[in-house]
Design an enzyme around this catalytic site. Structure first.
Site, PDB file in Angstrom:
ATOM      1  N   LYS A  24       9.787  24.368 -10.583  1.00  0.00           N
ATOM      2  CA  LYS A  24       8.873  23.216 -10.485  1.00  0.00           C
ATOM      3  C   LYS A  24       8.421  23.033  -9.033  1.00  0.00           C
ATOM      4  CE  LYS A  24       7.470  18.788 -11.967  1.00  0.00           C
ATOM      5  NZ  LYS A  24       7.652  17.571 -12.704  1.00  0.00           N
ATOM      6  N   ARG A  37       0.783  -1.236   0.000  1.00  0.00           N
ATOM      7  CA  ARG A  37       0.000   0.000   0.000  1.00  0.00           C
ATOM      8  C   ARG A  37       0.817   1.290   0.000  1.00  0.00           C
ATOM      9  NH1 ARG A  37      -3.498  -1.916   3.649  1.00  0.00           N
ATOM     10  NH2 ARG A  37      -5.029  -3.077   2.454  1.00  0.00           N
ATOM     11  N   HIS A  78      11.268  12.779 -26.326  1.00  0.00           N
ATOM     12  CA  HIS A  78      10.167  13.599 -25.816  1.00  0.00           C
ATOM     13  C   HIS A  78      10.505  15.105 -25.874  1.00  0.00           C
ATOM     14  CE1 HIS A  78       6.954  14.985 -23.237  1.00  0.00           C
ATOM     15  NE2 HIS A  78       7.841  15.469 -22.381  1.00  0.00           N
ATOM     16  N   GLU A 101      -2.290  18.977 -10.061  1.00  0.00           N
ATOM     17  CA  GLU A 101      -2.526  19.517 -11.397  1.00  0.00           C
ATOM     18  C   GLU A 101      -3.966  19.893 -11.663  1.00  0.00           C
ATOM     19  OE1 GLU A 101      -0.112  17.692 -14.428  1.00  0.00           O
ATOM     20  OE2 GLU A 101      -1.502  18.396 -15.969  1.00  0.00           O
ATOM     21  N   LYS A 120       4.557  12.859  -9.730  1.00  0.00           N
ATOM     22  CA  LYS A 120       3.671  12.191 -10.709  1.00  0.00           C
ATOM     23  C   LYS A 120       4.391  10.937 -11.193  1.00  0.00           C
ATOM     24  CE  LYS A 120       2.408  15.172 -14.021  1.00  0.00           C
ATOM     25  NZ  LYS A 120       1.626  15.728 -15.128  1.00  0.00           N
ATOM     26  N   ARG A 154      -0.182  23.956 -12.297  1.00  0.00           N
ATOM     27  CA  ARG A 154       0.754  22.909 -12.740  1.00  0.00           C
ATOM     28  C   ARG A 154       0.563  22.583 -14.215  1.00  0.00           C
ATOM     29  NH1 ARG A 154       2.583  17.464  -9.391  1.00  0.00           N
ATOM     30  NH2 ARG A 154       4.132  16.791 -10.881  1.00  0.00           N
ATOM     31  N   HIS A 166       3.314  20.674 -24.817  1.00  0.00           N
ATOM     32  CA  HIS A 166       3.068  19.234 -24.700  1.00  0.00           C
ATOM     33  C   HIS A 166       1.814  18.762 -25.432  1.00  0.00           C
ATOM     34  CE1 HIS A 166       6.307  19.451 -21.902  1.00  0.00           C
ATOM     35  NE2 HIS A 166       6.214  18.180 -21.563  1.00  0.00           N
ATOM     36  N   GLU A 175      12.821  21.081 -21.693  1.00  0.00           N
ATOM     37  CA  GLU A 175      11.985  21.280 -20.506  1.00  0.00           C
ATOM     38  C   GLU A 175      12.464  22.503 -19.703  1.00  0.00           C
ATOM     39  OE1 GLU A 175       9.280  19.545 -20.268  1.00  0.00           O
ATOM     40  OE2 GLU A 175       9.642  17.513 -21.051  1.00  0.00           O
ATOM     41  N   HIS A 216       2.558  15.609 -27.669  1.00  0.00           N
ATOM     42  CA  HIS A 216       2.010  14.260 -27.465  1.00  0.00           C
ATOM     43  C   HIS A 216       1.503  13.673 -28.776  1.00  0.00           C
ATOM     44  CE1 HIS A 216       1.368  15.177 -22.939  1.00  0.00           C
ATOM     45  NE2 HIS A 216       2.581  14.735 -23.201  1.00  0.00           N
ATOM     46  N   ASN A 222       2.687  21.949 -19.117  1.00  0.00           N
ATOM     47  CA  ASN A 222       2.336  21.280 -20.381  1.00  0.00           C
ATOM     48  C   ASN A 222       2.523  22.176 -21.596  1.00  0.00           C
ATOM     49  OD1 ASN A 222       1.566  18.839 -19.188  1.00  0.00           O
ATOM     50  ND2 ASN A 222      -0.381  19.755 -18.579  1.00  0.00           N
TER      51      ASN A 222
HETATM   52  N1  LIG Z   1       6.703  12.162 -13.639  1.00  0.00           N
HETATM   53  C1  LIG Z   1       6.875  13.301 -14.273  1.00  0.00           C
HETATM   54  O1  LIG Z   1       6.511  14.371 -13.804  1.00  0.00           O
HETATM   55  C2  LIG Z   1       7.563  13.254 -15.593  1.00  0.00           C
HETATM   56  C3  LIG Z   1       7.951  14.451 -16.206  1.00  0.00           C
HETATM   57  C4  LIG Z   1       8.633  14.380 -17.408  1.00  0.00           C
HETATM   58  C5  LIG Z   1       8.897  13.152 -17.980  1.00  0.00           C
HETATM   59  N2  LIG Z   1       8.500  12.004 -17.364  1.00  0.00           N
HETATM   60  C6  LIG Z   1       8.793  10.692 -17.959  1.00  0.00           C
HETATM   61  O2  LIG Z   1      10.197  10.544 -18.046  1.00  0.00           O
HETATM   62  C7  LIG Z   1      10.503   9.641 -19.102  1.00  0.00           C
HETATM   63  C8  LIG Z   1      11.652  10.162 -19.906  1.00  0.00           C
HETATM   64  O3  LIG Z   1      12.761  10.273 -19.080  1.00  0.00           O
HETATM   65  P1  LIG Z   1      14.232  10.392 -19.670  1.00  0.00           P
HETATM   66  O4  LIG Z   1      14.260  11.394 -20.751  1.00  0.00           O
HETATM   67  O5  LIG Z   1      15.116  10.565 -18.497  1.00  0.00           O
HETATM   68  O6  LIG Z   1      14.450   8.987 -20.410  1.00  0.00           O
HETATM   69  P2  LIG Z   1      15.069   7.582 -19.945  1.00  0.00           P
HETATM   70  O7  LIG Z   1      14.822   7.331 -18.513  1.00  0.00           O
HETATM   71  O8  LIG Z   1      14.588   6.570 -20.924  1.00  0.00           O
HETATM   72  O9  LIG Z   1      16.634   7.813 -20.173  1.00  0.00           O
HETATM   73  C9  LIG Z   1      17.118   8.073 -21.475  1.00  0.00           C
HETATM   74  C10 LIG Z   1      18.269   7.131 -21.859  1.00  0.00           C
HETATM   75  O10 LIG Z   1      19.450   7.567 -21.207  1.00  0.00           O
HETATM   76  C11 LIG Z   1      20.057   6.477 -20.510  1.00  0.00           C
HETATM   77  N3  LIG Z   1      20.742   7.087 -19.365  1.00  0.00           N
HETATM   78  C12 LIG Z   1      20.176   7.553 -18.232  1.00  0.00           C
HETATM   79  N4  LIG Z   1      21.087   8.170 -17.479  1.00  0.00           N
HETATM   80  C13 LIG Z   1      22.270   8.077 -18.138  1.00  0.00           C
HETATM   81  C14 LIG Z   1      23.577   8.543 -17.878  1.00  0.00           C
HETATM   82  N5  LIG Z   1      23.839   9.269 -16.788  1.00  0.00           N
HETATM   83  N6  LIG Z   1      24.542   8.274 -18.770  1.00  0.00           N
HETATM   84  C15 LIG Z   1      24.268   7.583 -19.914  1.00  0.00           C
HETATM   85  N7  LIG Z   1      23.055   7.137 -20.233  1.00  0.00           N
HETATM   86  C16 LIG Z   1      22.055   7.380 -19.356  1.00  0.00           C
HETATM   87  C17 LIG Z   1      18.902   5.578 -20.174  1.00  0.00           C
HETATM   88  O11 LIG Z   1      19.331   4.248 -19.936  1.00  0.00           O
HETATM   89  C18 LIG Z   1      18.057   5.689 -21.443  1.00  0.00           C
HETATM   90  O12 LIG Z   1      18.558   4.840 -22.438  1.00  0.00           O
HETATM   91  C19 LIG Z   1       9.235   9.472 -19.915  1.00  0.00           C
HETATM   92  O13 LIG Z   1       8.715   8.195 -19.664  1.00  0.00           O
HETATM   93  C20 LIG Z   1       8.307  10.550 -19.365  1.00  0.00           C
HETATM   94  O14 LIG Z   1       6.953  10.184 -19.429  1.00  0.00           O
HETATM   95  C21 LIG Z   1       7.846  12.043 -16.187  1.00  0.00           C
HETATM   96 ZN   LIG Z   2       7.744  16.885 -20.824  1.00  0.00          ZN
END
Ligand SMILES: NC(=O)c1ccc[n+]([C@@H]2O[C@H](COP(=O)([O-])OP(=O)(O)OC[C@H]3O[C@@H](n4cnc5c(N)ncnc54)[C@H](O)[C@@H]3O)[C@@H](O)[C@H]2O)c1
Ligand SMILES: [Zn+2]
Length: 358
Positions: A219, A115, A257, A229, A137, A233, A240, A179, A244, A237
Protein backbone atom coordinates in the site's frame (compact mmCIF):
# COMPACT_ATOMS: atom_id res chain seq x y z
CA UNK A 1 10.94 -4.78 13.57
CA UNK A 2 10.75 -2.56 10.56
CA UNK A 3 9.65 1.00 10.23
CA UNK A 4 8.31 1.73 6.79
CA UNK A 5 8.58 5.26 5.56
CA UNK A 6 5.83 6.52 3.34
CA UNK A 7 6.91 9.28 1.03
CA UNK A 8 3.74 10.64 -0.46
CA UNK A 9 3.82 13.95 -2.35
CA UNK A 10 1.98 15.73 0.48
CA UNK A 11 3.79 14.17 3.45
CA UNK A 12 6.47 11.74 4.60
CA UNK A 13 5.70 9.65 7.66
CA UNK A 14 6.69 6.44 9.41
CA UNK A 15 4.60 3.32 9.82
CA UNK A 16 6.12 1.73 12.87
CA UNK A 17 5.46 -1.99 12.98
CA UNK A 18 6.48 -3.16 16.42
CA UNK A 19 5.39 -3.86 19.92
CA UNK A 20 3.79 -0.63 21.07
CA UNK A 21 1.48 -1.74 23.86
CA UNK A 22 4.12 -3.55 25.89
CA UNK A 23 7.15 -1.49 24.99
CA UNK A 24 8.08 0.79 27.90
CA UNK A 25 10.12 2.98 25.59
CA UNK A 26 7.42 3.63 23.00
CA UNK A 27 5.85 7.09 23.31
CA UNK A 28 3.79 9.45 21.25
CA UNK A 29 4.86 13.03 21.68
CA UNK A 30 2.65 16.03 20.99
CA UNK A 31 4.09 19.53 20.68
CA UNK A 32 1.11 20.91 22.58
CA UNK A 33 -2.09 19.14 23.71
CA UNK A 34 -3.32 15.73 22.60
CA UNK A 35 -6.85 14.48 21.99
CA UNK A 36 -7.34 10.72 21.88
CA UNK A 37 -10.44 9.62 19.96
CA UNK A 38 -11.85 6.14 20.47
CA UNK A 39 -15.11 4.29 21.04
CA UNK A 40 -16.42 2.69 24.26
CA UNK A 41 -15.37 -0.85 23.32
CA UNK A 42 -11.79 -0.06 22.34
CA UNK A 43 -11.33 2.53 25.09
CA UNK A 44 -12.46 -0.08 27.63
CA UNK A 45 -9.83 -2.49 26.37
CA UNK A 46 -6.88 -0.24 25.66
CA UNK A 47 -7.18 3.37 26.80
CA UNK A 48 -5.47 2.71 30.14
CA UNK A 49 -2.52 1.23 28.26
CA UNK A 50 -2.26 4.06 25.76
CA UNK A 51 -2.68 7.13 27.98
CA UNK A 52 0.62 6.64 29.87
CA UNK A 53 2.40 6.56 26.51
CA UNK A 54 1.32 10.03 25.46
CA UNK A 55 3.62 12.92 26.21
CA UNK A 56 1.75 16.17 25.86
CA UNK A 57 0.96 19.35 27.79
CA UNK A 58 -2.47 17.91 28.49
CA UNK A 59 -4.23 14.82 27.23
CA UNK A 60 -7.98 14.72 26.54
CA UNK A 61 -10.20 11.86 25.49
CA UNK A 62 -13.21 11.91 23.18
CA UNK A 63 -15.39 8.78 23.03
CA UNK A 64 -17.64 8.51 20.00
CA UNK A 65 -20.26 5.76 19.56
CA UNK A 66 -19.13 2.46 18.02
CA UNK A 67 -20.18 1.44 14.53
CA UNK A 68 -20.17 2.32 10.86
CA UNK A 69 -23.56 4.02 11.28
CA UNK A 70 -21.83 6.61 13.47
CA UNK A 71 -19.16 7.43 10.88
CA UNK A 72 -21.02 10.62 10.18
CA UNK A 73 -21.08 14.38 10.59
CA UNK A 74 -22.57 14.12 14.07
CA UNK A 75 -19.52 12.27 15.37
CA UNK A 76 -17.23 14.73 13.58
CA UNK A 77 -19.09 17.55 15.36
CA UNK A 78 -18.54 15.72 18.63
CA UNK A 79 -14.80 15.43 18.01
CA UNK A 80 -14.54 19.10 16.98
CA UNK A 81 -16.55 20.08 20.03
CA UNK A 82 -14.07 18.18 22.27
CA UNK A 83 -11.18 19.89 20.51
CA UNK A 84 -12.61 23.41 20.86
CA UNK A 85 -13.87 22.93 24.41
CA UNK A 86 -10.43 21.79 25.49
CA UNK A 87 -8.75 24.61 23.56
CA UNK A 88 -6.58 22.52 21.29
CA UNK A 89 -4.34 24.70 19.16
CA UNK A 90 -2.67 24.31 15.79
CA UNK A 91 0.28 22.44 17.36
CA UNK A 92 -1.99 19.95 19.11
CA UNK A 93 -2.29 16.35 18.02
CA UNK A 94 -5.28 14.09 17.51
CA UNK A 95 -4.74 10.38 18.11
CA UNK A 96 -6.99 7.77 16.52
CA UNK A 97 -7.30 4.66 18.68
CA UNK A 98 -9.52 2.20 16.87
CA UNK A 99 -10.50 0.56 13.61
CA UNK A 100 -11.08 2.12 10.21
CA UNK A 101 -14.15 4.00 11.40
CA UNK A 102 -12.11 5.88 14.00
CA UNK A 103 -9.07 6.48 11.78
CA UNK A 104 -11.25 7.81 8.94
CA UNK A 105 -13.04 10.20 11.30
CA UNK A 106 -9.92 11.42 13.09
CA UNK A 107 -8.17 12.01 9.76
CA UNK A 108 -11.15 14.06 8.66
CA UNK A 109 -11.73 15.97 11.90
CA UNK A 110 -8.03 16.84 12.26
CA UNK A 111 -7.97 17.86 8.60
CA UNK A 112 -10.64 20.50 9.15
CA UNK A 113 -9.97 21.59 12.76
CA UNK A 114 -8.52 25.10 12.48
CA UNK A 115 -7.84 24.24 8.85
CA UNK A 116 -5.62 21.26 9.71
CA UNK A 117 -3.70 19.84 12.62
CA UNK A 118 -1.65 16.64 12.79
CA UNK A 119 -2.92 13.23 13.76
CA UNK A 120 -1.42 9.84 14.42
CA UNK A 121 -3.16 6.55 14.04
CA UNK A 122 -3.10 3.48 16.27
CA UNK A 123 -5.13 0.99 14.25
CA UNK A 124 -6.67 -1.79 16.31
CA UNK A 125 -8.31 -3.92 13.61
CA UNK A 126 -6.57 -5.93 10.90
CA UNK A 127 -8.45 -3.99 8.24
CA UNK A 128 -7.29 -0.67 9.64
CA UNK A 129 -3.71 -1.92 10.01
CA UNK A 130 -3.38 -3.18 6.45
CA UNK A 131 -5.59 -0.66 4.70
CA UNK A 132 -7.54 2.19 6.33
CA UNK A 133 -4.85 3.75 8.51
CA UNK A 134 -2.28 4.10 5.75
CA UNK A 135 -2.69 6.35 2.75
CA UNK A 136 -4.55 9.38 4.06
CA UNK A 137 -7.99 8.84 2.57
CA UNK A 138 -10.47 9.97 5.22
CA UNK A 139 -14.17 9.90 4.59
CA UNK A 140 -17.48 9.82 6.41
CA UNK A 141 -20.89 8.61 5.30
CA UNK A 142 -24.10 10.53 4.73
CA UNK A 143 -27.59 9.79 3.50
CA UNK A 144 -26.32 9.56 -0.09
CA UNK A 145 -23.75 6.87 0.56
CA UNK A 146 -20.47 5.73 2.06
CA UNK A 147 -17.35 7.88 2.26
CA UNK A 148 -18.88 10.63 0.16
CA UNK A 149 -17.62 13.48 2.34
CA UNK A 150 -13.95 13.65 3.18
CA UNK A 151 -10.46 14.63 2.26
CA UNK A 152 -6.92 13.42 1.82
CA UNK A 153 -4.98 13.95 5.01
CA UNK A 154 -1.90 11.89 5.73
CA UNK A 155 -1.18 10.98 9.37
CA UNK A 156 2.15 12.03 10.87
CA UNK A 157 2.77 8.47 12.11
CA UNK A 158 1.05 5.08 12.26
CA UNK A 159 1.72 2.56 15.04
CA UNK A 160 1.00 -1.05 14.14
CA UNK A 161 0.92 -3.59 16.96
CA UNK A 162 -0.37 -7.09 16.25
CA UNK A 163 -1.25 -7.51 19.94
CA UNK A 164 -4.44 -5.50 19.40
CA UNK A 165 -5.68 -8.34 17.21
CA UNK A 166 -5.84 -10.74 20.16
CA UNK A 167 -9.13 -9.21 21.28
CA UNK A 168 -10.56 -8.79 17.78
CA UNK A 169 -13.39 -11.22 16.90
CA UNK A 170 -12.46 -13.87 14.31
CA UNK A 171 -15.04 -12.55 11.86
CA UNK A 172 -13.31 -9.15 11.88
CA UNK A 173 -9.91 -10.76 11.32
CA UNK A 174 -11.26 -12.72 8.37
CA UNK A 175 -12.71 -9.52 6.91
CA UNK A 176 -9.31 -7.84 7.19
CA UNK A 177 -7.72 -10.83 5.48
CA UNK A 178 -9.84 -10.14 2.40
CA UNK A 179 -7.92 -6.89 1.93
CA UNK A 180 -4.66 -8.81 2.32
CA UNK A 181 -5.71 -11.25 -0.41
CA UNK A 182 -6.70 -8.25 -2.55
CA UNK A 183 -3.23 -6.68 -2.53
CA UNK A 184 -1.40 -9.97 -2.90
CA UNK A 185 -3.44 -11.01 -5.94
CA UNK A 186 -2.87 -7.62 -7.60
CA UNK A 187 0.76 -7.02 -6.66
CA UNK A 188 2.60 -9.91 -5.06
CA UNK A 189 2.66 -13.39 -6.57
CA UNK A 190 5.18 -14.72 -4.04
CA UNK A 191 3.19 -13.28 -1.15
CA UNK A 192 0.07 -14.95 -2.48
CA UNK A 193 1.90 -18.26 -2.78
CA UNK A 194 3.14 -17.91 0.81
CA UNK A 195 -0.43 -17.41 1.98
CA UNK A 196 -1.64 -20.26 -0.22
CA UNK A 197 0.88 -22.77 1.08
CA UNK A 198 0.76 -21.74 4.73
CA UNK A 199 -0.66 -24.40 7.02
CA UNK A 200 -0.70 -22.04 10.00
CA UNK A 201 -3.67 -20.59 11.77
CA UNK A 202 -4.29 -17.32 9.99
CA UNK A 203 -6.22 -15.95 12.95
CA UNK A 204 -3.04 -16.00 15.04
CA UNK A 205 -1.56 -12.48 15.17
CA UNK A 206 2.01 -13.82 15.02
CA UNK A 207 1.21 -15.75 11.85
CA UNK A 208 -0.48 -12.67 10.43
CA UNK A 209 2.43 -10.33 11.09
CA UNK A 210 4.48 -10.97 7.91
CA UNK A 211 1.31 -10.59 5.83
CA UNK A 212 0.50 -7.32 7.61
CA UNK A 213 3.98 -6.09 6.77
CA UNK A 214 3.70 -7.16 3.13
CA UNK A 215 0.30 -5.51 2.72
CA UNK A 216 1.43 -2.23 4.24
CA UNK A 217 4.59 -2.21 2.14
CA UNK A 218 2.49 -2.69 -1.00
CA UNK A 219 0.00 0.00 0.00
CA UNK A 220 2.89 2.35 0.81
CA UNK A 221 4.36 1.87 -2.67
CA UNK A 222 0.98 2.44 -4.29
CA UNK A 223 0.22 5.58 -2.27
CA UNK A 224 3.66 6.99 -3.03
CA UNK A 225 3.04 6.64 -6.73
CA UNK A 226 -0.56 7.78 -6.72
CA UNK A 227 -1.61 9.58 -3.57
CA UNK A 228 -4.87 10.92 -4.96
CA UNK A 229 -6.05 7.84 -6.80
CA UNK A 230 -5.74 8.96 -10.38
CA UNK A 231 -4.10 5.74 -11.57
CA UNK A 232 -2.48 2.73 -9.90
CA UNK A 233 -4.20 3.31 -6.52
CA UNK A 234 -7.43 2.28 -8.19
CA UNK A 235 -6.07 -1.29 -8.07
CA UNK A 236 -6.94 -1.29 -4.40
CA UNK A 237 -10.55 -1.41 -5.57
CA UNK A 238 -10.23 -5.00 -6.86
CA UNK A 239 -13.49 -6.66 -5.81
CA UNK A 240 -14.84 -3.37 -4.49
CA UNK A 241 -17.00 -2.34 -7.45
CA UNK A 242 -19.10 -5.45 -6.84
CA UNK A 243 -18.73 -5.28 -3.05
CA UNK A 244 -20.12 -1.76 -2.77
CA UNK A 245 -23.35 -2.86 -4.44
CA UNK A 246 -23.60 -5.98 -2.30
CA UNK A 247 -23.11 -3.85 0.82
CA UNK A 248 -25.67 -1.30 -0.35
CA UNK A 249 -28.25 -3.93 -1.26
CA UNK A 250 -27.85 -5.62 2.12
CA UNK A 251 -27.95 -2.24 3.93
CA UNK A 252 -24.42 -2.69 5.28
CA UNK A 253 -25.74 -5.23 7.76
CA UNK A 254 -25.40 -8.75 6.38
CA UNK A 255 -21.70 -8.72 5.53
CA UNK A 256 -18.67 -6.99 6.93
CA UNK A 257 -16.93 -4.93 4.27
CA UNK A 258 -14.16 -7.51 3.84
CA UNK A 259 -16.66 -10.33 3.43
CA UNK A 260 -18.36 -8.38 0.64
CA UNK A 261 -14.95 -7.68 -0.93
CA UNK A 262 -14.23 -11.42 -0.97
CA UNK A 263 -17.48 -12.07 -2.85
CA UNK A 264 -16.65 -9.12 -5.11
CA UNK A 265 -13.21 -10.55 -5.91
CA UNK A 266 -14.81 -13.85 -6.92
CA UNK A 267 -17.16 -11.93 -9.24
CA UNK A 268 -14.27 -9.89 -10.68
CA UNK A 269 -12.38 -13.14 -11.26
CA UNK A 270 -15.30 -14.53 -13.24
CA UNK A 271 -15.24 -11.43 -15.44
CA UNK A 272 -11.46 -11.72 -15.81
CA UNK A 273 -11.90 -15.36 -16.86
CA UNK A 274 -14.40 -14.39 -19.55
CA UNK A 275 -11.98 -11.78 -20.90
CA UNK A 276 -9.08 -14.24 -20.94
CA UNK A 277 -7.11 -12.30 -18.31
CA UNK A 278 -7.18 -15.06 -15.73
CA UNK A 279 -7.01 -18.81 -16.15
CA UNK A 280 -9.49 -21.20 -14.61
CA UNK A 281 -6.75 -22.73 -12.42
CA UNK A 282 -5.72 -19.31 -11.11
CA UNK A 283 -9.31 -18.35 -10.30
CA UNK A 284 -9.69 -21.66 -8.46
CA UNK A 285 -6.53 -21.00 -6.44
CA UNK A 286 -7.82 -17.61 -5.30
CA UNK A 287 -11.18 -19.16 -4.46
CA UNK A 288 -9.49 -21.91 -2.44
CA UNK A 289 -7.50 -19.37 -0.40
CA UNK A 290 -10.64 -17.33 0.30
CA UNK A 291 -12.50 -20.47 1.37
CA UNK A 292 -9.71 -21.48 3.72
CA UNK A 293 -9.83 -18.03 5.29
CA UNK A 294 -13.56 -18.43 5.89
CA UNK A 295 -14.35 -15.87 3.20
CA UNK A 296 -16.73 -17.95 1.13
CA UNK A 297 -20.09 -16.36 1.79
CA UNK A 298 -22.42 -16.28 -1.18
CA UNK A 299 -24.57 -13.45 -2.44
CA UNK A 300 -27.07 -14.69 -5.01
CA UNK A 301 -28.04 -11.72 -7.18
CA UNK A 302 -31.82 -11.48 -7.38
CA UNK A 303 -32.13 -8.75 -10.03
CA UNK A 304 -29.30 -8.69 -12.56
CA UNK A 305 -30.36 -5.48 -14.31
CA UNK A 306 -30.76 -3.62 -10.99
CA UNK A 307 -27.28 -4.78 -9.94
CA UNK A 308 -25.87 -3.61 -13.28
CA UNK A 309 -27.52 -0.20 -13.00
CA UNK A 310 -26.16 0.21 -9.47
CA UNK A 311 -22.61 0.24 -10.89
CA UNK A 312 -23.34 3.68 -12.31
CA UNK A 313 -24.14 5.11 -8.87
CA UNK A 314 -20.64 4.34 -7.60
CA UNK A 315 -18.56 7.46 -7.12
CA UNK A 316 -15.80 5.84 -9.12
CA UNK A 317 -17.83 5.52 -12.32
CA UNK A 318 -17.24 8.49 -14.61
CA UNK A 319 -19.32 9.70 -17.55
CA UNK A 320 -21.34 6.54 -17.64
CA UNK A 321 -18.26 4.35 -18.13
CA UNK A 322 -17.66 1.49 -15.80
CA UNK A 323 -14.13 0.75 -14.73
CA UNK A 324 -13.19 -2.64 -13.31
CA UNK A 325 -9.97 -3.71 -11.65
CA UNK A 326 -9.31 -7.22 -12.87
CA UNK A 327 -6.52 -9.63 -11.97
CA UNK A 328 -4.17 -10.49 -14.80
CA UNK A 329 -2.96 -13.83 -13.59
CA UNK A 330 -1.75 -13.73 -10.00
CA UNK A 331 0.42 -10.80 -8.96
CA UNK A 332 -0.73 -8.41 -11.66
CA UNK A 333 -3.87 -6.52 -12.58
CA UNK A 334 -5.38 -4.34 -15.23
CA UNK A 335 -7.95 -1.54 -15.23
CA UNK A 336 -10.62 -1.99 -17.88
CA UNK A 337 -13.27 0.53 -18.86
CA UNK A 338 -14.18 -1.07 -22.18
CA UNK A 339 -15.96 -4.24 -21.12
CA UNK A 340 -19.10 -4.93 -23.18
CA UNK A 341 -22.31 -4.94 -21.19
CA UNK A 342 -23.13 -8.51 -22.23
CA UNK A 343 -19.92 -9.79 -20.61
CA UNK A 344 -20.71 -8.02 -17.35
CA UNK A 345 -24.28 -9.34 -17.45
CA UNK A 346 -22.94 -12.85 -18.08
CA UNK A 347 -20.89 -12.62 -14.88
CA UNK A 348 -23.86 -11.29 -12.92
CA UNK A 349 -26.02 -14.10 -14.34
CA UNK A 350 -23.41 -16.62 -13.19
CA UNK A 351 -23.95 -15.37 -9.63
CA UNK A 352 -27.70 -14.97 -9.94
CA UNK A 353 -30.27 -16.59 -7.73
CA UNK A 354 -31.39 -18.75 -10.67
CA UNK A 355 -27.98 -20.18 -11.49
CA UNK A 356 -27.23 -20.79 -7.80
CA UNK A 357 -30.41 -22.84 -7.48
CA UNK A 358 -29.30 -25.20 -10.23
N1 LIG B 1 -9.40 5.34 4.46
C1 LIG B 1 -9.18 4.23 3.80
O1 LIG B 1 -8.31 4.13 2.95
C2 LIG B 1 -10.03 3.05 4.15
C3 LIG B 1 -9.70 1.80 3.62
C4 LIG B 1 -10.47 0.71 4.00
C5 LIG B 1 -11.54 0.88 4.85
N2 LIG B 1 -11.84 2.12 5.34
C6 LIG B 1 -12.97 2.31 6.26
O2 LIG B 1 -12.72 1.55 7.43
C7 LIG B 1 -13.97 1.22 8.04
C8 LIG B 1 -13.96 -0.20 8.48
O3 LIG B 1 -12.95 -0.37 9.42
P1 LIG B 1 -12.92 -1.63 10.39
O4 LIG B 1 -13.16 -2.87 9.63
O5 LIG B 1 -11.67 -1.49 11.17
O6 LIG B 1 -14.23 -1.44 11.29
P2 LIG B 1 -14.51 -0.72 12.70
O7 LIG B 1 -13.63 0.45 12.89
O8 LIG B 1 -15.98 -0.50 12.77
O9 LIG B 1 -14.11 -1.86 13.74
C9 LIG B 1 -14.82 -3.08 13.74
C10 LIG B 1 -15.33 -3.45 15.15
O10 LIG B 1 -14.25 -3.94 15.91
C11 LIG B 1 -14.17 -3.25 17.16
N3 LIG B 1 -12.75 -3.26 17.51
C12 LIG B 1 -11.77 -2.50 16.98
N4 LIG B 1 -10.58 -2.88 17.44
C13 LIG B 1 -10.80 -3.90 18.31
C14 LIG B 1 -9.97 -4.72 19.09
N5 LIG B 1 -8.64 -4.59 19.04
N6 LIG B 1 -10.53 -5.67 19.86
C15 LIG B 1 -11.89 -5.84 19.87
N7 LIG B 1 -12.73 -5.12 19.14
C16 LIG B 1 -12.20 -4.15 18.36
C17 LIG B 1 -14.76 -1.90 16.86
O11 LIG B 1 -15.22 -1.26 18.03
C18 LIG B 1 -15.91 -2.28 15.92
O12 LIG B 1 -17.02 -2.70 16.66
C19 LIG B 1 -15.05 1.52 7.01
O13 LIG B 1 -15.74 2.67 7.42
C20 LIG B 1 -14.27 1.79 5.73
O14 LIG B 1 -14.91 2.71 4.89
C21 LIG B 1 -11.10 3.19 5.00
ZN1 LIG C 1 -11.90 -2.29 1.22
Amino acid sequence: MPTLTITAPSATYPVIIEDFLHNDRAFITAKSKALVVSNPKIAGLYLHKILPKIRAQEVFVCIVPDGEEHKNMQSIEQILQCAFANRLDRKSLMIALGGGVISDMVGFASGIFEREISYVSIPTTLLAQVDASVGGKCGINNAYGKNLVGLFHQPSAVYIDKEFLRTLPAREIRAGLAEVVKVLVCFDKLGFEALESSQDDMLDPSVLLPFIQKSIAIKARVVEQDERESGIRAALNYGHTFAHIIEMQTHYKRFLHGQAVAIGMTMANDLALRLGLLQETQAKRIERVLRRLGLDEAYPISDIEAFYQAFFLDKKSHNNTLCFVLPKGIGDFTLRDDIPKDQILATLAHFSLESMRI
